[in-house]
Design an enzyme around this catalytic site. Sequence first.
Site, PDB file in Angstrom:
ATOM      1  N   GLY A 108      57.283   0.790  -9.560  1.00  0.00           N
ATOM      2  CA  GLY A 108      56.602   0.350  -8.339  1.00  0.00           C
ATOM      3  C   GLY A 108      55.678   1.405  -7.761  1.00  0.00           C
ATOM      4  O   GLY A 108      54.486   1.145  -7.539  1.00  0.00           O
ATOM      5  N   LYS A 109      56.206   2.597  -7.538  1.00  0.00           N
ATOM      6  CA  LYS A 109      55.388   3.650  -6.927  1.00  0.00           C
ATOM      7  C   LYS A 109      54.347   4.169  -7.915  1.00  0.00           C
ATOM      8  O   LYS A 109      53.207   4.474  -7.534  1.00  0.00           O
ATOM      9  CB  LYS A 109      56.282   4.780  -6.424  1.00  0.00           C
ATOM     10  CG  LYS A 109      57.216   4.346  -5.295  1.00  0.00           C
ATOM     11  CD  LYS A 109      58.119   5.478  -4.860  1.00  0.00           C
ATOM     12  CE  LYS A 109      59.171   4.980  -3.886  1.00  0.00           C
ATOM     13  NZ  LYS A 109      60.149   4.072  -4.542  1.00  0.00           N
ATOM     14  N   ALA A 138      60.558   7.523 -12.418  1.00  0.00           N
ATOM     15  CA  ALA A 138      59.493   6.537 -12.239  1.00  0.00           C
ATOM     16  C   ALA A 138      59.906   5.074 -12.395  1.00  0.00           C
ATOM     17  O   ALA A 138      59.367   4.218 -11.709  1.00  0.00           O
ATOM     18  CB  ALA A 138      58.357   6.836 -13.214  1.00  0.00           C
ATOM     19  N   ALA A 139      60.812   4.772 -13.321  1.00  0.00           N
ATOM     20  CA  ALA A 139      61.160   3.372 -13.556  1.00  0.00           C
ATOM     21  C   ALA A 139      61.853   2.788 -12.324  1.00  0.00           C
ATOM     22  O   ALA A 139      62.595   3.506 -11.650  1.00  0.00           O
ATOM     23  CB  ALA A 139      62.062   3.258 -14.781  1.00  0.00           C
ATOM     24  N   PRO A 140      61.580   1.520 -11.994  1.00  0.00           N
ATOM     25  CA  PRO A 140      60.870   0.491 -12.765  1.00  0.00           C
ATOM     26  C   PRO A 140      59.350   0.475 -12.620  1.00  0.00           C
ATOM     27  O   PRO A 140      58.693  -0.396 -13.168  1.00  0.00           O
ATOM     28  CB  PRO A 140      61.464  -0.802 -12.229  1.00  0.00           C
ATOM     29  CG  PRO A 140      61.773  -0.487 -10.804  1.00  0.00           C
ATOM     30  CD  PRO A 140      62.210   0.950 -10.786  1.00  0.00           C
ATOM     31  N   CYS A 147      66.199   5.853  -0.944  1.00  0.00           N
ATOM     32  CA  CYS A 147      66.495   4.559  -0.320  1.00  0.00           C
ATOM     33  C   CYS A 147      67.904   4.596   0.252  1.00  0.00           C
ATOM     34  O   CYS A 147      68.671   3.657   0.107  1.00  0.00           O
ATOM     35  CB  CYS A 147      66.321   3.407  -1.311  1.00  0.00           C
ATOM     36  SG  CYS A 147      67.340   3.541  -2.787  1.00  0.00           S
ATOM     37  N   ASP A 178      65.083  13.676 -19.156  1.00  0.00           N
ATOM     38  CA  ASP A 178      65.803  13.917 -17.913  1.00  0.00           C
ATOM     39  C   ASP A 178      64.893  14.749 -17.024  1.00  0.00           C
ATOM     40  O   ASP A 178      64.496  15.858 -17.391  1.00  0.00           O
ATOM     41  CB  ASP A 178      67.096  14.678 -18.229  1.00  0.00           C
ATOM     42  CG  ASP A 178      67.992  14.837 -17.013  1.00  0.00           C
ATOM     43  OD1 ASP A 178      67.455  14.949 -15.885  1.00  0.00           O
ATOM     44  OD2 ASP A 178      69.222  14.878 -17.182  1.00  0.00           O
TER      45      ASP A 178
END
Length: 382
Positions: free
Chosen positions: A210-211, A206-208, A323, A256
Amino acid sequence: MYEDAFPEELRGYYRRLFGREAEEIMASLRTPVEKYYIRVNTLKTSREKLMRILRREGLKPKRSPYLKEGIYFEREGPNFPDDYEPGLKRVVANKFASESVYQGTMLYAPGVLKADRGIKPGDEVEIRDPRGLLVGIGTARMSGREMITATRGVAVEVTLPKFKLPSLSELESFKEGLFYAQSLPSMVTARVLEPSEEELIIDMAAAPGGKTSHIAQLLQNRGEIIAIDKSKNRLGKMEEELRRLGVKNVKLIRMDARKLPELGVQADKILLDAPCTALGIRPKLWESRTPRDIEATARYQRAFIWAAIKSLRRGGILVYSTCTLSYEENEVNVRYMLEKGLKLEEQSLFVGSHGIDVDGVQRFYPNRHLTQGFFIAKLRKV
């Protein structure tokens, strides 16, 4: 120029995978995105209100034609040719700092590797990356010696970067949490998930944030989102971001994500933005990864995928994104999911291109879509 930025093995890989288009793709990766996107935080404002605020702050925002929460700014530049030789005293910045200066950011002292002797505050200097590429010109705010020894502060005020994207983090609208800087494909990913407040939703890497924060605003701060990351530091920064944005329906868990089944939950929807080779990130002044790294990363990703499958209820949805541009990390891993009994689902928002040998997945190419390189697949557990 871009040829020097990619190892020979990777150039060959791109040419085999993309054919004639490989040259355009590599050239595009060397430059920042043409359209720099931000996401309106609809928990706090509307697109129209934010656009008025941004105009008052001196920017030129434009509406995304794809997303009602999307705004973009057009890139300026290039401001000088690749072979430009200004003949000024030289400052050499590390790769990360160089890529930032290349887009118009100030050069901070921790990013300086070398500085010519005799540089004084007020001198005009040229900034180059470690391989000698000119990334910007600016005014020294420290002596050359200070640039090397200081641990904080602006070393060079950049006055002429190669390209110019808006600087947003000092804006009052940013501090008030009215937007989040996020690429178009990344925003499309949360839309493709189609979250609902009745569902248990997990963001596995999840970090940072955005989604995660996009999902939260699509849910209007209702429902339950579990956001997982193994880094304490990244989770701490994510918590600050969620607070800035006014997000209140996210539970952060440090672990993790490959151990997700140990939580003993069955999610309705899982977003896996998988750790990847990041070959689609722009700008990339140079790339060090090779096809061997691609293969190793694809294998690593399957541990996350398998954890997601085991933690998803029957009938639940997995949205898988990266990405990166590689075939192995994208379509090959989708084939792995199909072998494990998942079925591809139609994506509700499709603004990219179709996949390579797999129908129903979405690819973003830097040269075609003027975005980062990106991949999205949506699958159902049957």
